[in-house]
Design a protein around this motif. Structure first.
Motif, mmCIF file in Angstrom:
data_model
loop_
_atom_site.group_PDB
_atom_site.id
_atom_site.type_symbol
_atom_site.label_atom_id
_atom_site.label_comp_id
_atom_site.label_asym_id
_atom_site.label_seq_id
_atom_site.Cartn_x
_atom_site.Cartn_y
_atom_site.Cartn_z
ATOM 1 N N GLU A 265 30.381 15.917 38.091
ATOM 2 C CA GLU A 265 29.609 16.117 36.870
ATOM 3 C C GLU A 265 30.186 15.371 35.667
ATOM 4 O O GLU A 265 29.538 15.273 34.624
ATOM 5 C CB GLU A 265 29.451 17.610 36.555
ATOM 6 N N LEU A 266 31.381 14.811 35.788
ATOM 7 C CA LEU A 266 31.987 14.110 34.653
ATOM 8 C C LEU A 266 31.132 12.929 34.200
ATOM 9 O O LEU A 266 30.895 12.754 33.003
ATOM 10 C CB LEU A 266 33.402 13.631 34.987
ATOM 11 N N LEU A 267 30.668 12.131 35.136
ATOM 12 C CA LEU A 267 29.861 10.971 34.756
ATOM 13 C C LEU A 267 28.567 11.397 34.062
ATOM 14 O O LEU A 267 28.123 10.752 33.108
ATOM 15 C CB LEU A 267 29.573 10.095 35.968
ATOM 16 N N ALA A 268 27.977 12.493 34.514
ATOM 17 C CA ALA A 268 26.767 13.008 33.857
ATOM 18 C C ALA A 268 27.094 13.473 32.440
ATOM 19 O O ALA A 268 26.304 13.257 31.505
ATOM 20 C CB ALA A 268 26.171 14.150 34.669
ATOM 21 N N VAL B 58 29.483 12.272 30.525
ATOM 22 C CA VAL B 58 29.680 11.051 29.733
ATOM 23 C C VAL B 58 28.332 10.472 29.346
ATOM 24 O O VAL B 58 28.117 10.078 28.190
ATOM 25 C CB VAL B 58 30.545 10.024 30.504
ATOM 26 N N GLN B 59 27.405 10.413 30.292
ATOM 27 C CA GLN B 59 26.065 9.883 30.011
ATOM 28 C C GLN B 59 25.370 10.708 28.922
ATOM 29 O O GLN B 59 24.668 10.160 28.086
ATOM 30 C CB GLN B 59 25.209 9.871 31.283
ATOM 31 N N ALA C 45 25.801 4.436 28.503
ATOM 32 C CA ALA C 45 27.131 4.007 28.952
ATOM 33 C C ALA C 45 27.055 3.694 30.439
ATOM 34 O O ALA C 45 26.574 4.495 31.232
ATOM 35 C CB ALA C 45 28.163 5.096 28.698
ATOM 36 N N THR C 46 27.494 2.518 30.799
ATOM 37 C CA THR C 46 27.431 2.119 32.204
ATOM 38 C C THR C 46 28.808 2.003 32.834
ATOM 39 O O THR C 46 28.931 2.028 34.048
ATOM 40 C CB THR C 46 26.705 0.769 32.353
ATOM 41 N N ARG C 47 29.830 1.870 32.016
ATOM 42 C CA ARG C 47 31.174 1.716 32.556
ATOM 43 C C ARG C 47 32.091 2.763 31.938
ATOM 44 O O ARG C 47 32.115 2.948 30.728
ATOM 45 C CB ARG C 47 31.713 0.326 32.250
ATOM 46 N N VAL C 48 32.817 3.420 32.790
ATOM 47 C CA VAL C 48 33.768 4.443 32.340
ATOM 48 C C VAL C 48 35.170 3.951 32.641
ATOM 49 O O VAL C 48 35.442 3.478 33.746
ATOM 50 C CB VAL C 48 33.506 5.797 33.047
ATOM 51 N N HIS C 49 36.032 4.058 31.658
ATOM 52 C CA HIS C 49 37.437 3.716 31.841
ATOM 53 C C HIS C 49 38.277 4.955 31.566
ATOM 54 O O HIS C 49 37.939 5.757 30.697
ATOM 55 C CB HIS C 49 37.865 2.597 30.886
ATOM 56 N N TYR C 50 39.354 5.084 32.295
ATOM 57 C CA TYR C 50 40.300 6.178 32.093
ATOM 58 C C TYR C 50 41.519 5.587 31.399
ATOM 59 O O TYR C 50 42.115 4.631 31.886
ATOM 60 C CB TYR C 50 40.730 6.784 33.423
ATOM 61 N N ASN C 51 41.887 6.141 30.266
ATOM 62 C CA ASN C 51 43.091 5.713 29.564
ATOM 63 C C ASN C 51 44.181 6.739 29.862
ATOM 64 O O ASN C 51 44.138 7.862 29.352
ATOM 65 C CB ASN C 51 42.831 5.620 28.063
#
Length: 174
Positions: free
Chosen positions: A45-48, A50-51, A57-63
């Motif tokens: 569910e994290l990507l949802a 973020v959306q 947003a199409t690209r997710v980066h983890y810092n």
């Protein structure tokens, strides 16, 4: 927690002590280590989420700033892209290594302190429960609840563990 509740029932009807024990033990047992961070970052569910927060947003980066790299002097965070998701999933699935000799993160000072804190706080609660009286009740509540002082990550957590220990040292524990 059940032994704390039973000891409390023998002394009074209040539940402050058993509630402080439950919160404190859960608090020191549920620390956020590398396995937990990996689990949180790979939740479906994290990507949802973020959306929903960043439409389009199409690209997710983890810092991330892994403690092992920090210990080696790396001062900046790593930027990990989608390619790292399988690695993070494997890491999350490896949580069974936590606390074992095979745990690659378990030798870090903060991890050793977290394990020792859980053991010592649990032993303290056992001691408090075994000797609980109406006179020692308020002190027992304060000691059991002191675990909630331990918050933060890495250096902040270690400073808060010191505050926890100072708080216990200031209490009239027998």
């Amino acid at each position: 927690v059940e032994r704390a509740w039973t000891a409390e029932r023998a002394v009074m009807v209040a539940t402050d002590y058993s509630q402080a024990v439950a919160r404190g033990v859960a608090h020191v047992a549920a620390y956020k280590d590398e396995y937990e961070v990996a689990r949180l970052l790979t939740r479906p569910e994290l990507l949802a989420e973020v959306q929903a927060q960043v439409p389009g947003a199409t690209r997710v980066h983890y810092n991330l700033h892994p403690p092992a790299l920090r210990a080696m002097g790396m001062d900046s965070k790593l930027k990990l892209g989608a390619w790292s998701r399988p690695l993070l999933k494997a890491m999350a699935a490896s949580k069974g290594l936590r606390g074992t000799r095979l745990d690659p993160f378990g030798r870090a000072e903060v991890r050793r302190v977290e394990r020792a804190l859980l053991a010592s706080h649990t032993a303290l609660v056992e001691q408090l429960s075994a000797s609980l009286t109406a006179d020692s009740y308020a002190t027992a509540v304060a000691a059991a609840g002191a675990a909630e002082l331990v918050r933060g990550f890495e250096d902040i957590k270690l400073r808060n563990v010191a505050r926890y220990r100072e708080t216990l040292a200031a209490l009239p524990l027998s």
